[in-house]
Design an enzyme around this catalytic site. Structure first.
Site, short mmCIF file in Angstrom:
data_model
loop_
_atom_site.label_atom_id
_atom_site.label_comp_id
_atom_site.label_asym_id
_atom_site.label_seq_id
_atom_site.Cartn_x
_atom_site.Cartn_y
_atom_site.Cartn_z
N GLY A 46 -23.52 6.48 -53.59
CA GLY A 46 -22.96 4.99 -52.04
C GLY A 46 -23.97 5.68 -51.12
N GLN A 51 -28.40 3.55 -43.87
CA GLN A 51 -29.45 4.11 -44.91
C GLN A 51 -30.69 3.52 -45.19
OE1 GLN A 51 -25.90 5.83 -46.66
NE2 GLN A 51 -28.06 7.28 -46.81
N CYS A 88 -26.32 13.82 -48.93
CA CYS A 88 -26.51 12.48 -48.49
C CYS A 88 -27.95 12.64 -49.26
CB CYS A 88 -26.48 12.90 -47.04
SG CYS A 88 -26.49 11.22 -46.83
N LEU A 89 -27.97 11.11 -49.28
CA LEU A 89 -29.82 10.38 -50.05
C LEU A 89 -30.50 10.71 -48.43
CD1 LEU A 89 -29.26 7.56 -52.12
CD2 LEU A 89 -30.01 9.57 -52.52
N HIS A 130 -17.31 9.50 -46.53
CA HIS A 130 -18.95 9.83 -46.39
C HIS A 130 -19.13 8.82 -45.97
CE1 HIS A 130 -22.90 12.03 -47.74
NE2 HIS A 130 -23.18 10.40 -47.28
N GLU A 131 -19.10 7.18 -46.84
CA GLU A 131 -19.99 6.06 -46.25
C GLU A 131 -19.17 5.06 -45.13
OE1 GLU A 131 -22.10 5.96 -47.35
OE2 GLU A 131 -22.35 7.34 -49.77
N HIS A 134 -20.91 6.75 -42.23
CA HIS A 134 -22.35 6.59 -41.84
C HIS A 134 -22.69 5.71 -40.98
CE1 HIS A 134 -25.01 8.68 -43.95
NE2 HIS A 134 -24.87 8.34 -45.01
NI NI Z 1 -24.97 9.50 -47.22
#
Ligand code: NI
Length: 150
Positions: A46, A51, A88-89, A130-131, A134
């Site tokens: 995701g 991000q 998380c990226l 999670h997304e 963000h």
């Molecule tokens: Ni993330």
């Protein structure tokens, strides 16, 4: 399509609240296409627009059961709970166990502005939460109940 730079922890943009998407135009489609390619290249499940430095409420997700785009997503119901490891990226090398709902339902617009509903269980439920976090400037580390490393 182009791979965009993924914003890393420490950049204050990650704590900001994203704004609603109002225009479902070529510019949005380009952003979504780039986000998809960026997520895939990073082997993520995701990615939220913030991000890649864009404060708009847009998310791409692929938990292995199909690629989806969520524009202006809202969680409409939550059931149960799960405690699983999350990463998380934007926080490379970090992971921790969070508490998330076991099942969530989400409504969101697609890239043409049409409202759709989604149900997520397990990994997909975590990913939705999670997304969407963000988009409100919340990182998984804000929700960690047990830190694994990093
Ligand atoms: Ni993330």
């Amino acid at each position: 399509m182009a791979i965009r730079n993924i914003v890393k922890v420490g950049d204050p943009i990650l704590a900001k609240k994203s704004r609603q998407v109002e225009k479902f135009d070529e510019r949005l489609w380009q952003l979504l296409d780039d986000m998809r390619q960026t997520m895939e290249q990073a082997n993520g499940v995701g990615l939220a627009a913030v991000q890649v430095g864009i404060l708009r409420r847009a998310v791409v997700i692929d938990c292995g059961d199909g690629y989806i785009e969520l524009i202006n997503p809202e969680i409409t119901s939550k059931e149960g709970s799960q405690f699983e490891e999350e990463g998380c990226l934007s926080l490379p090398g970090q992971s921790g166990v969070t508490c998330r709902p076991a099942v969530v339902r989400v409504k969101a617009q697609d890239r043409n502005g049409k409202w759709c509903v989604y149900k997520g269980e397990g990994l997909k439920a975590r990913c939705f939460c999670h997304e969407i976090d963000h988009l409100d400037g919340i990182l998984f580390t804000d929700r960690v109940v047990r830190k694994e490393n990093g």
